[in-house]
Structure formats: structure tokens, C-alpha cells
Design an enzyme around this catalytic site. Structure first.
Site, PDB file in Angstrom:
ATOM      1  N   LYS A 203      -4.160 -10.300  -6.952  1.00 32.68           N
ATOM      2  CA  LYS A 203      -5.423 -10.733  -6.335  1.00 32.68           C
ATOM      3  C   LYS A 203      -6.567  -9.838  -6.834  1.00 32.68           C
ATOM      4  CE  LYS A 203      -6.014  -8.060  -2.154  1.00 32.68           C
ATOM      5  NZ  LYS A 203      -6.753  -8.008  -0.918  1.00 32.68           N
TER       6      LYS A 203
ATOM      7  N   LYS B 202       0.820  -1.213   0.000  1.00 36.29           N
ATOM      8  CA  LYS B 202       0.000   0.000   0.000  1.00 36.29           C
ATOM      9  C   LYS B 202       0.848   1.254   0.000  1.00 36.29           C
ATOM     10  CE  LYS B 202      -4.503  -1.656   1.336  1.00 36.29           C
ATOM     11  NZ  LYS B 202      -5.656  -1.610   2.238  1.00 36.29           N
TER      12      LYS B 202
ATOM     13  N   LYS C  62     -10.722  -4.285  -5.444  1.00 37.79           N
ATOM     14  CA  LYS C  62     -11.433  -3.120  -5.961  1.00 37.79           C
ATOM     15  C   LYS C  62     -10.473  -2.129  -6.592  1.00 37.79           C
ATOM     16  CE  LYS C  62     -13.601  -4.021  -2.378  1.00 37.79           C
ATOM     17  NZ  LYS C  62     -14.071  -3.996  -1.003  1.00 37.79           N
TER      18      LYS C  62
HETATM   19  P1  ADP Z   1     -10.126  -5.492  -1.090  1.00 38.18           P
HETATM   20  O1  ADP Z   1      -8.748  -6.055  -1.130  1.00 38.18           O
HETATM   21  O2  ADP Z   1     -10.901  -5.777  -2.314  1.00 38.18           O
HETATM   22  O3  ADP Z   1     -10.153  -4.034  -0.681  1.00 38.18           O
HETATM   23  P2  ADP Z   1     -10.770  -6.127   1.670  1.00 38.18           P
HETATM   24  O4  ADP Z   1      -9.368  -5.772   2.013  1.00 38.18           O
HETATM   25  O5  ADP Z   1     -11.846  -5.260   2.194  1.00 38.18           O
HETATM   26  O6  ADP Z   1     -10.897  -6.260   0.081  1.00 38.18           O
HETATM   27  O7  ADP Z   1     -11.022  -7.621   2.123  1.00 38.18           O
HETATM   28  C1  ADP Z   1     -12.167  -8.134   2.788  1.00 38.18           C
HETATM   29  C2  ADP Z   1     -12.043  -9.626   2.986  1.00 38.18           C
HETATM   30  O8  ADP Z   1     -12.022 -10.292   1.727  1.00 38.18           O
HETATM   31  C3  ADP Z   1     -10.760 -10.089   3.704  1.00 38.18           C
HETATM   32  O9  ADP Z   1     -11.033 -11.198   4.524  1.00 38.18           O
HETATM   33  C4  ADP Z   1      -9.864 -10.486   2.579  1.00 38.18           C
HETATM   34  O10 ADP Z   1      -8.918 -11.457   2.999  1.00 38.18           O
HETATM   35  C5  ADP Z   1     -10.854 -11.068   1.577  1.00 38.18           C
HETATM   36  N1  ADP Z   1     -10.377 -10.889   0.204  1.00 38.18           N
HETATM   37  C6  ADP Z   1     -10.133  -9.714  -0.436  1.00 38.18           C
HETATM   38  N2  ADP Z   1      -9.715  -9.931  -1.696  1.00 38.18           N
HETATM   39  C7  ADP Z   1      -9.701 -11.278  -1.859  1.00 38.18           C
HETATM   40  C8  ADP Z   1      -9.370 -12.143  -2.949  1.00 38.18           C
HETATM   41  N3  ADP Z   1      -8.984 -11.663  -4.122  1.00 38.18           N
HETATM   42  N4  ADP Z   1      -9.464 -13.462  -2.755  1.00 38.18           N
HETATM   43  C9  ADP Z   1      -9.862 -13.974  -1.581  1.00 38.18           C
HETATM   44  N5  ADP Z   1     -10.190 -13.232  -0.520  1.00 38.18           N
HETATM   45  C10 ADP Z   1     -10.119 -11.898  -0.642  1.00 38.18           C
END
Ligand code: ADP
Ligand code: TRP
Length: 332
Positions: A193, A111, A196
Site C-alpha cells: 500500500k 509493524k 509514508k
Molecule cells: P500511513 O499508512 O501512510 O501512515 P495513516 O495510517 O496515517 O497513513 O492513515 C490515515 C488514513 O488514510 C486511514 O484512514 C488509512 O486507512 C488511509 N490510508 C493510508 N494509506 C492508504 C492507502 N495506501 N490507500 C488508501 N487509504 C489509505
């Protein structure tokens, strides 16, 4: 009954990565554990938020979670900033966490690169607040996607450190629970991964319509060595095959696996089956989201979040009181 806690940041609509990596699993686990779920709004402040849309995103995240099947009557759902004890404990953890431990965190490194114009202290101490979110409730288990395992490991380290500095055996070490879809990759760049922040075509949101799902899946990157329908493909090298394993029936998985290996079916057919199955799984969730988004129902969401906070607050307050005593603070 063992206690479970998990949270998600209100950074926009929930995508199938969050759903498969976390929330779908929460829905099953809420039957087995005493479960608390929350929206990590303080964590979201570590990156710049648009003030016009941020409050809506917080409510929408709650709507998404409920639409996925979390039952707030059974499992309290609340907003992190409504329980002041999280940040209080986070501060105490800041005072026992070596800088070196935080420096190692890959999310912090990623980040700080991604948001190089805003490398703030909150981004750095993100994991101590996360440890507090978990340990303030003495949670036993924490279901999260793979990207959060390192933070969970640090939470265990912090629990041990507190116990050795202040009071042996006080905190238990919570365990991470992985979901079947612990790491879902981006549709446009399978080396990253699904997130968003990677652009709208990289993820499928739970609110995407059937047409949008098809548009995104039809453009998704497949096995790069399979250029033509007559080329034999390798499903193990195809990001979409891993999604088939999460969304399709056993017969369909076998059909696309064989068809791809012997060039019996083309990527287009494989994508059609996948897009249909994704749509079938998320259509009921999409409908529930639009139900809750109606103004008269949205009011109920605010009530649900208030009640959720009221149910967990006494636990956090009681625990913080004990912790403050242990670290030598005085109450008046
Ligand atoms: P993002 O990375 O999209 O901002 P968050 O950080 O809010 O999402 O993650 C919310 C939950 O979803 C966490 O438990 C995270 O480990 C899971 N998560 C986020 N992206 C993925 C992914 N690509 N595959 C599996 N789990 C994910
Ligand atoms: N860091 C998590 C994420 O980005 C969200 C989160 C904050 C969390 N505090 C937590 C998850 C405590 C589980 C437990 O997804």
C-alpha cells in the site's frame, strides 16, 4: 443526524493514499453526518518520533486536513491527546479485550516486523485506544481506508463484549465506510500500500510540486509485461490505470485503456495525462497548505484545534462518567 468520527496519524505530510482513502471522503461526508475529526498523536507515539519535528507534524496534519476541505466551524477538528477521556476508556477496554484478539491484528504483526527494535505495549494495544476514540463519542460511522477495517471490526467486538459483561445495549456497533480509493498502492512497489514509510518515490504528497509529481509518476512501476511501446498492455495489471480511474475523466480513462490494450499509446503518454490530472486536483490543496503555513495563519490553526477540543470534550466527559459508574468505579 448520525455521528461520524475519524482520525489520521500525524506521521508527516498527507499523501494521495490518505487523501483518496480517507480525507476526500470526509469532506463529502461532513455534509451528511455530524462529524468529528482528530489527529491521532497518541497512536503515532507507538513508533519512535523525531522530537524536533513531531510538534510541527501535528500542526501540519491539521493544515493538510483543513486544506483538503474540512470545515472546522462545522466539524470539530482536534488533537487526540487533548481529550483525556480517550485513554481512560482505552484502559477500561484493555481489561475486557482478550490478548488473542490483539495478537491477530495484521497491522500489529506488520509493524512489529517493520520496527522490530521497538515492539512496545502501545503498538499491541493500539486497537483498544482506537475503539475508545470511536466509542467515547458513540459514533455511528467511521470512514477509513481498507487497512483499518480489521480495527473497526475489533471495535465492534469490544462494544459487544462491554455490553455483555456490563450493560446490555450500552454501546452501539459503529460501521466502517469505505472510500472509492480504499487501497492505493505504492508507485515503486505496487504489491504494497502507498505509505509514508515506503520511501518518498512511492507516494505523492499533497505538497508535491508539479515537477515532483511528474518525476515520481514518470518513474512509477507499470504493467511489467509491457516492455516496449509496441507491446500490448493490460490496464488491469497496471497500478497507474487504477490511479487514472480516480483522477482522470471518463474519456481519458477510455483513451488510455484502449491505447494500452492495442499498443496505440506508450506508457509515457499515459503517465503524462495522469501526472497532469493529479496535479490539477491537488494544486488548489497545495496552495491552501502554503497559505496556512504562513506564521500568522498557523496561529489560527492552534486556535481551531483548541476550539475543536472544547466542543467535543463535554460529550466525552459525560460518556466516561456513565461508563465509570457502569464498571463500578466511584466518583467523589
Ligand atoms: P500511513 O499508512 O501512510 O501512515 P495513516 O495510517 O496515517 O497513513 O492513515 C490515515 C488514513 O488514510 C486511514 O484512514 C488509512 O486507512 C488511509 N490510508 C493510508 N494509506 C492508504 C492507502 N495506501 N490507500 C488508501 N487509504 C489509505
Ligand atoms: N488507526 C488509524 C490510522 O492509522 C488512525 C485512527 C486512530 C483512527 N483512531 C481512529 C481512525 C479512530 C478512525 C477512528 O489511520
Amino acid at each position: 443526524m448520525k455521528r461520524l468520527i475519524s482520525g489520521v496519524q500525524p506521521t508527516g505530510g498527507i499523501h494521495i493514499g490518505n487523501y483518496l482513502g480517507a480525507i476526500k471522503n470526509w469532506v463529502k461526508l461532513q455534509e451528511k453526518y455530524e462529524s468529528f475529526f482528530f489527529i491521532a498523536d497518541y497512536h503515532a507515539l507507538t513508533v519512535k518520533q523525531d522530537l524536533e519535528t513531531f510538534p510541527e507534524k501535528i500542526l501540519n496534519t491539521a493544515i493538510n486536513i483543513i486544506a483538503c476541505g474540512i470545515n472546522p466551524d462545522k466539524s470539530p477538528l482536534f488533537v487526540q491527546s487533548h481529550i483525556l477521556e480517550h485513554v481512560n476508556l482505552g484502559w477500561i477496554f484493555n481489561t475486557i479485550t482478550p490478548i488473542g484478539e490483539l495478537n491477530r491484528m495484521t497491522q500489529y504483526k506488520d509493524k512489529s516486523k517493520q520496527y522490530s527494535e521497538n515492539i512496545n505495549v502501545g503498538l499491541f494495544t493500539y486497537p483498544t485506544l482506537m475503539a475508545a476514540d470511536i466509542l467515547i463519542y458513540n459514533a455511528d460511522v467511521v470512514p477509513v481506508g481498507e487497512d483499518q477495517f480489521q480495527h473497526l471490526e475489533l471495535t465492534r467486538t469490544i462494544a459487544r463484549k462491554f455490553n455483555s459483561v456490563y450493560k446490555s445495549g450500552f454501546f452501539k456497533e459503529p460501521e466502517a465506510i469505505a472510500a472509492a480509493g480504499a487501497r492505493i498502492m505504492s508507485l515503486t512497489d505496487p504489491s504494497k500500500k502507498m505509505s509514508k514509510s515506503g520511501g518518498v518515490n512511492g507516494y505523492i504528497a499533497l505538497t508535491d510540486s508539479e515537477e515532483v509529481i511528474w518525476q515520481k509518476v514518470s518513474k512509477a512501476v507499470t504493467d511489467p509485461n509491457r516492455q516496449r511501446k509496441t507491446d500490448k498492455g493490460n490496464p488491469q495489471k497496471c497500478n497507474l490505470f487504477s490511479l487514472h480511474q480516480l483522477f482522470s475523466s471518463l474519456e481519458e480513462i477510455e483513451y488510455v485503456d484502449k491505447g494500452c490494450r492495442n499498443a496505440g499509446i506508450g506508457c509515457l503518454e499515459c503517465k503524462k495525462i495522469l501526472a497532469d490530472n493529479i496535479n490539477e486536483e491537488i494544486a488548489p490543496i497545495r496552495e491552501k497548505i502554503s497559505y496556512w503555513q504562513k506564521p500568522e495563519n498557523k496561529k489560527k490553526i492552534i486556535e481551531i484545534l483548541k476550539q475543536g477540543a472544547d466542543r467535543v470534550r463535554p460529550i466525552a466527559q459525560e460518556n466516561l462518567k456513565k461508563i465509570k459508574q457502569i464498571v463500578g468505579l466511584i466518583e467523589m
